[in-house]
Design an enzyme around this catalytic site. Structure first.
Site, PDB file in Angstrom:
ATOM      1  N   HIS A  21     -32.559  -2.088  28.344  1.00  0.00           N
ATOM      2  CA  HIS A  21     -33.569  -2.776  27.529  1.00  0.00           C
ATOM      3  C   HIS A  21     -34.925  -2.572  28.204  1.00  0.00           C
ATOM      4  O   HIS A  21     -35.018  -1.904  29.233  1.00  0.00           O
ATOM      5  CB  HIS A  21     -33.218  -4.253  27.323  1.00  0.00           C
ATOM      6  CG  HIS A  21     -33.060  -5.069  28.580  1.00  0.00           C
ATOM      7  ND1 HIS A  21     -34.057  -5.200  29.527  1.00  0.00           N
ATOM      8  CD2 HIS A  21     -32.011  -5.806  29.054  1.00  0.00           C
ATOM      9  CE1 HIS A  21     -33.644  -5.984  30.499  1.00  0.00           C
ATOM     10  NE2 HIS A  21     -32.392  -6.352  30.247  1.00  0.00           N
ATOM     11  N   HIS A  24     -35.463  -3.084  32.057  1.00  0.00           N
ATOM     12  CA  HIS A  24     -35.054  -1.975  32.924  1.00  0.00           C
ATOM     13  C   HIS A  24     -36.101  -0.861  32.876  1.00  0.00           C
ATOM     14  O   HIS A  24     -36.459  -0.273  33.898  1.00  0.00           O
ATOM     15  CB  HIS A  24     -33.715  -1.391  32.469  1.00  0.00           C
ATOM     16  CG  HIS A  24     -32.599  -2.387  32.397  1.00  0.00           C
ATOM     17  ND1 HIS A  24     -31.880  -2.603  31.248  1.00  0.00           N
ATOM     18  CD2 HIS A  24     -32.085  -3.228  33.327  1.00  0.00           C
ATOM     19  CE1 HIS A  24     -30.967  -3.540  31.472  1.00  0.00           C
ATOM     20  NE2 HIS A  24     -31.072  -3.938  32.725  1.00  0.00           N
ATOM     21  N   CYS A 130     -20.518 -15.107  41.113  1.00  0.00           N
ATOM     22  CA  CYS A 130     -21.007 -14.838  39.746  1.00  0.00           C
ATOM     23  C   CYS A 130     -20.816 -13.353  39.472  1.00  0.00           C
ATOM     24  O   CYS A 130     -21.411 -12.521  40.156  1.00  0.00           O
ATOM     25  CB  CYS A 130     -22.481 -15.219  39.588  1.00  0.00           C
ATOM     26  SG  CYS A 130     -23.169 -14.584  38.019  1.00  0.00           S
ATOM     27  N   CYS A 133     -24.083 -11.478  38.436  1.00  0.00           N
ATOM     28  CA  CYS A 133     -24.930 -11.077  39.571  1.00  0.00           C
ATOM     29  C   CYS A 133     -24.169 -10.204  40.557  1.00  0.00           C
ATOM     30  O   CYS A 133     -24.773  -9.577  41.404  1.00  0.00           O
ATOM     31  CB  CYS A 133     -25.428 -12.288  40.356  1.00  0.00           C
ATOM     32  SG  CYS A 133     -26.509 -13.394  39.468  1.00  0.00           S
ATOM     33  N   CYS A 156     -24.105 -20.133  36.783  1.00  0.00           N
ATOM     34  CA  CYS A 156     -25.121 -19.443  37.573  1.00  0.00           C
ATOM     35  C   CYS A 156     -26.489 -19.666  36.922  1.00  0.00           C
ATOM     36  O   CYS A 156     -26.615 -19.561  35.705  1.00  0.00           O
ATOM     37  CB  CYS A 156     -24.773 -17.951  37.611  1.00  0.00           C
ATOM     38  SG  CYS A 156     -26.160 -16.888  37.977  1.00  0.00           S
ATOM     39  N   HIS A 159     -27.598 -16.252  35.086  1.00  0.00           N
ATOM     40  CA  HIS A 159     -26.860 -15.780  33.921  1.00  0.00           C
ATOM     41  C   HIS A 159     -26.428 -16.876  32.956  1.00  0.00           C
ATOM     42  O   HIS A 159     -26.057 -16.589  31.824  1.00  0.00           O
ATOM     43  CB  HIS A 159     -25.637 -14.954  34.352  1.00  0.00           C
ATOM     44  CG  HIS A 159     -26.017 -13.599  34.851  1.00  0.00           C
ATOM     45  ND1 HIS A 159     -26.373 -13.363  36.158  1.00  0.00           N
ATOM     46  CD2 HIS A 159     -26.157 -12.427  34.202  1.00  0.00           C
ATOM     47  CE1 HIS A 159     -26.695 -12.089  36.284  1.00  0.00           C
ATOM     48  NE2 HIS A 159     -26.576 -11.503  35.124  1.00  0.00           N
ATOM     49  N   LYS A 306     -36.263 -14.790  30.810  1.00  0.00           N
ATOM     50  CA  LYS A 306     -36.042 -13.414  31.243  1.00  0.00           C
ATOM     51  C   LYS A 306     -35.272 -12.684  30.150  1.00  0.00           C
ATOM     52  O   LYS A 306     -34.226 -13.148  29.716  1.00  0.00           O
ATOM     53  CB  LYS A 306     -35.230 -13.409  32.539  1.00  0.00           C
ATOM     54  CG  LYS A 306     -34.867 -12.011  33.021  1.00  0.00           C
ATOM     55  CD  LYS A 306     -34.168 -12.068  34.370  1.00  0.00           C
ATOM     56  CE  LYS A 306     -33.811 -10.696  34.863  1.00  0.00           C
ATOM     57  NZ  LYS A 306     -32.382 -10.450  34.977  1.00  0.00           N
ATOM     58  N   LYS A 309     -29.754  -8.678  27.904  1.00  0.00           N
ATOM     59  CA  LYS A 309     -28.800  -8.343  26.846  1.00  0.00           C
ATOM     60  C   LYS A 309     -27.802  -9.469  26.666  1.00  0.00           C
ATOM     61  O   LYS A 309     -27.416  -9.797  25.556  1.00  0.00           O
ATOM     62  CB  LYS A 309     -28.060  -7.058  27.216  1.00  0.00           C
ATOM     63  CG  LYS A 309     -28.814  -5.824  26.811  1.00  0.00           C
ATOM     64  CD  LYS A 309     -28.495  -5.466  25.369  1.00  0.00           C
ATOM     65  CE  LYS A 309     -29.510  -4.447  24.877  1.00  0.00           C
ATOM     66  NZ  LYS A 309     -29.411  -4.204  23.462  1.00  0.00           N
TER      67      LYS A 309
HETATM   68  N1  MSP Z   1     -27.262  -2.781  39.946  1.00  0.00           N
HETATM   69  C1  MSP Z   1     -28.195  -3.742  40.436  1.00  0.00           C
HETATM   70  C2  MSP Z   1     -29.224  -3.116  41.330  1.00  0.00           C
HETATM   71  C3  MSP Z   1     -28.687  -2.389  42.503  1.00  0.00           C
HETATM   72  S1  MSP Z   1     -29.954  -1.644  43.455  1.00  0.00           S
HETATM   73  C4  MSP Z   1     -29.182  -1.118  44.831  1.00  0.00           C
HETATM   74  C5  MSP Z   1     -28.895  -4.407  39.259  1.00  0.00           C
HETATM   75  N2  MSP Z   1     -28.872  -3.743  38.110  1.00  0.00           N
HETATM   76  S2  MSP Z   1     -29.473  -4.265  36.724  1.00  0.00           S
HETATM   77  O1  MSP Z   1     -29.198  -3.205  35.791  1.00  0.00           O
HETATM   78  O2  MSP Z   1     -28.959  -5.550  36.412  1.00  0.00           O
HETATM   79  O3  MSP Z   1     -31.006  -4.476  36.929  1.00  0.00           O
HETATM   80  C6  MSP Z   1     -31.819  -3.430  37.321  1.00  0.00           C
HETATM   81  C7  MSP Z   1     -33.258  -3.848  37.392  1.00  0.00           C
HETATM   82  O4  MSP Z   1     -33.733  -4.249  36.110  1.00  0.00           O
HETATM   83  C8  MSP Z   1     -33.544  -4.992  38.347  1.00  0.00           C
HETATM   84  O5  MSP Z   1     -34.650  -4.666  39.168  1.00  0.00           O
HETATM   85  C9  MSP Z   1     -33.916  -6.126  37.447  1.00  0.00           C
HETATM   86  O6  MSP Z   1     -34.840  -6.973  38.049  1.00  0.00           O
HETATM   87  C10 MSP Z   1     -34.561  -5.374  36.298  1.00  0.00           C
HETATM   88  N3  MSP Z   1     -34.603  -6.203  35.117  1.00  0.00           N
HETATM   89  C11 MSP Z   1     -33.554  -6.669  34.368  1.00  0.00           C
HETATM   90  N4  MSP Z   1     -34.057  -7.509  33.413  1.00  0.00           N
HETATM   91  C12 MSP Z   1     -35.405  -7.573  33.544  1.00  0.00           C
HETATM   92  C13 MSP Z   1     -36.426  -8.208  32.839  1.00  0.00           C
HETATM   93  N5  MSP Z   1     -36.209  -8.983  31.798  1.00  0.00           N
HETATM   94  N6  MSP Z   1     -37.702  -7.972  33.253  1.00  0.00           N
HETATM   95  C14 MSP Z   1     -38.004  -7.117  34.286  1.00  0.00           C
HETATM   96  N7  MSP Z   1     -37.054  -6.529  34.967  1.00  0.00           N
HETATM   97  C15 MSP Z   1     -35.750  -6.805  34.665  1.00  0.00           C
HETATM   98  O7  MSP Z   1     -29.437  -5.484  39.411  1.00  0.00           O
END
Ligand code: MSP
Length: 520
Positions: A21, A24, A130, A133, A156, A159, A306, A309
């Protein structure tokens, strides 16, 4: 930093349980802009991104979809995560998957070293977990929900889903032994964790005392096997963090490792603790250098929460790029949100900024100037000493934008650059070149105005190239720039002299958007 220095920058690696989304994509775009900027400065730059594929979350998603975790990950990587990079125009140098053989092999080397050096012991773990997380939780991280599907249960805070109680024999990493070394690191390198809000949180977290970290699981087997005990797999975060070194040759290619490491890590603030506490402790234990910096950016919020999905607030990046294009996506999120703080997304704000800043501010400026040079000078860029005041603005914008990038203040780099957009628009309005063109006696003045305007546009093309990758390439071609736009020295953008002639722009840089934006 001096030009030619190594600049290794990473994004988090993304869980493949779901499709991307815009949250990311935001992390990706910010890291990509920083990488492009450094490349354009002549630094030996390397941008790494990739996917995090082990652990319970992925396993459960695969099982729920009647497939194996490897097959699930393969599909998601090819159908969703790699295509994301093209959608938002990411120029990464490498893409690592935690299921890559190179990664698994180097994780094994790292773990065995920590075990041999006495940093790992076996023990009993009991606590909250969790799966969202993929993290063991303390009571502080949990809350009781008064209503909804999980009423009365502990969930959590991130989440909003119930946690699980785990009781297992695990291997532990003696992280507590690194408490003082970590505190010394934060004190001696104040910019190790940025911004200050995240740094303060990390320092107080570590000051309160560190527990050892459970780094293996035996209740499922989707992970890298612990080398001395194959009834355990490595804890997914321990495995994932190591991607930053396994991708650049740790344990197998020393020359590459020396050339790249240490890295700058761009992460969301929700995962700053893993990167600023666990990760440097792991590196210290292995006798490796800690990262150069960990920057925790804010969240994209939708309806004040935040975006995610799992809460059904996720917006797919191509919903935006299909209408507005990748340049607008990149520009909008980096200019509208202070990098390091949370920001709210709305279609109205995106449309308004697109129209005001990109279409009317920058795009129109480029179209008008190029059209006037074509009409009044047959495309030959007039040779004249540019206006000193505008030149001063261009120099100031170049210096300020470059300084801002060194401080991770991407939005400030853009606002410094926009000073030049506004100054040029003001200059043209005031000098009225269309009026000067009517009187041959004003030919000299007209030459100065258009020479100044073209010079300013060249500076803007170079300065905006890391963000507006496509529009600046088009503009550069139209200005008759030689060489690739992304090879122009960005710290000397204001010196660009360009020429000798322009060719008409193929359409406008930012066309009017007629289509209705999708409803929120
Ligand atoms: N797999 C772990 C990271 C491992 S790094 C060694 C993870 N993955 S994630 O897919 O859940 O998230 C990846 C990144 O997307 C994180 O930096 C997270 O902060 C970012 N974001 C997820 N949702 C977000 C928002 N709504 N806004 C900004 N960034 C967000 O965590």
């Amino acid at each position: 930093m001096a030009a030619g220095d190594s600049f290794y920058i990473t994004t988090p690696i993304f869980y493949v349980n779901d499709v991307p989304h815009i949250g990311h994509a935001y992390t990706e775009v910010a890291s990509d802009v920083l990488a492009r900027w450094h490349r354009q400065r002549g630094d030996d730059t390397w941008l790494l991104t990739g996917t995090d594929e082990h652990g319970q979350k992925i396993l459960r998603t695969a099982v729920a979809n009647d497939t194996s975790p490897q097959a699930w990950a393969d599909t998601l990587v090819e159908s969703a995560w790699k295509p994301l990079l093209a959608t938002i125009d990411i120029h990464n140098d490498d893409f690592i998957r935690t299921t890559d053989e190179r990664h698994e092999k180097a994780v094994t080397i790292f773990l065995q070293k920590l075990y041999d050096d006495g940093h790992i012991y076996s023990g009993e773990y009991e606590g909250y977990y969790c799966v969202g997380c993929e993290e063991y939780k303390q009571l502080d991280d949990l809350m009781e929900t008064p209503d909804g599907d999980y009423a009365g249960q502990l969930v959590c805070k991130i989440h909003g889903r119930p946690i699980e109680i785990l009781k297992e024999k695990n291997y532990f990493f003696r992280m507590s032994a690194f408490q003082q070394q970590l505190l010394d690191l934060y004190a001696n390198q104040p910019d190790f964790v940025q911004p200050a809000s995240v740094r303060n949180e990390i320092v107080s977290f570590v000051s309160a005392g560190l527990n050892d970290l459970s780094i293996s699981r035996s209740s499922f087997d989707w992970g890298i096997k612990v080398p001395w005990d194959d009834s355990h797999v490595v804890y997914v975060w321990f495995d994932a963090l190591l991607n930053y070194v396994t991708a650049v040759g740790y344990g197998v290619d020393d020359a590459q490792f020396q050339r790249r490491w240490p890295a700058v890590h761009i992460v969301g603030k929700d995962i700053a603790r893993f990167h600023a506490v666990i990760w440097p402790a792991m590196l210290m234990a292995a006798g490796l250098e800690v990262p150069r910096a960990v920057f925790g950016h804010g969240w994209l919020l939708v309806g004040g929460e935040k975006m995610s999905k799992s809460k059904l607030t996720g917006i797919a990046p191509n919903e935006i790029t299909d209408t507005f294009g990748s340049d607008a996506f990149r520009y909008y999120f980096l200019s509208a949100i202070t990098f390091g703080q949370d920001g709210s997304f709305s279609w109205e704000d995106l449309s308004a900024r697109y129209q005001a800043e990109l279409a009317n501010g920058f795009g129109n400026l480029a179209s008008r100037v190029i059209a006037m040079v074509t009409r009044y000078f047959d495309g030959a860029i007039p040779v004249a000493e540019p206006d000193a005041a505008i030149l001063a603005v261009a120099k100031k914008a170049t210096d300020a934008a470059n300084r801002a990038i060194d401080a991770f203040a991407i939005n400030e780099a853009l606002s410094a650059t926009w000073q030049l957009v506004d100054a040029l628009n003001g200059y043209i309005t005031e000098r009225e070149p269309w009026a000067l063109a009517k009187d041959p006696a004003d030919r000299g003045k007209l030459e100065v105005v258009l020479a100044t305007a073209v010079r300013g546009l060249g500076t803007l093309a170079v300065l905006l190239s890391p963000v507006l990758t496509k529009a600046t390439e088009k503009l550069w071609a139209s200005l008759g720039g030689t060489g690739a736009i992304d090879a122009q020295p960005i710290d000397r953008a204001w010196e660009w002299t360009g020429g000798p002639s322009v060719t008409p722009l193929d359409g406008t840089l930012f066309p009017r958007i007629e289509a209705e934006a999708p409803a929120e």
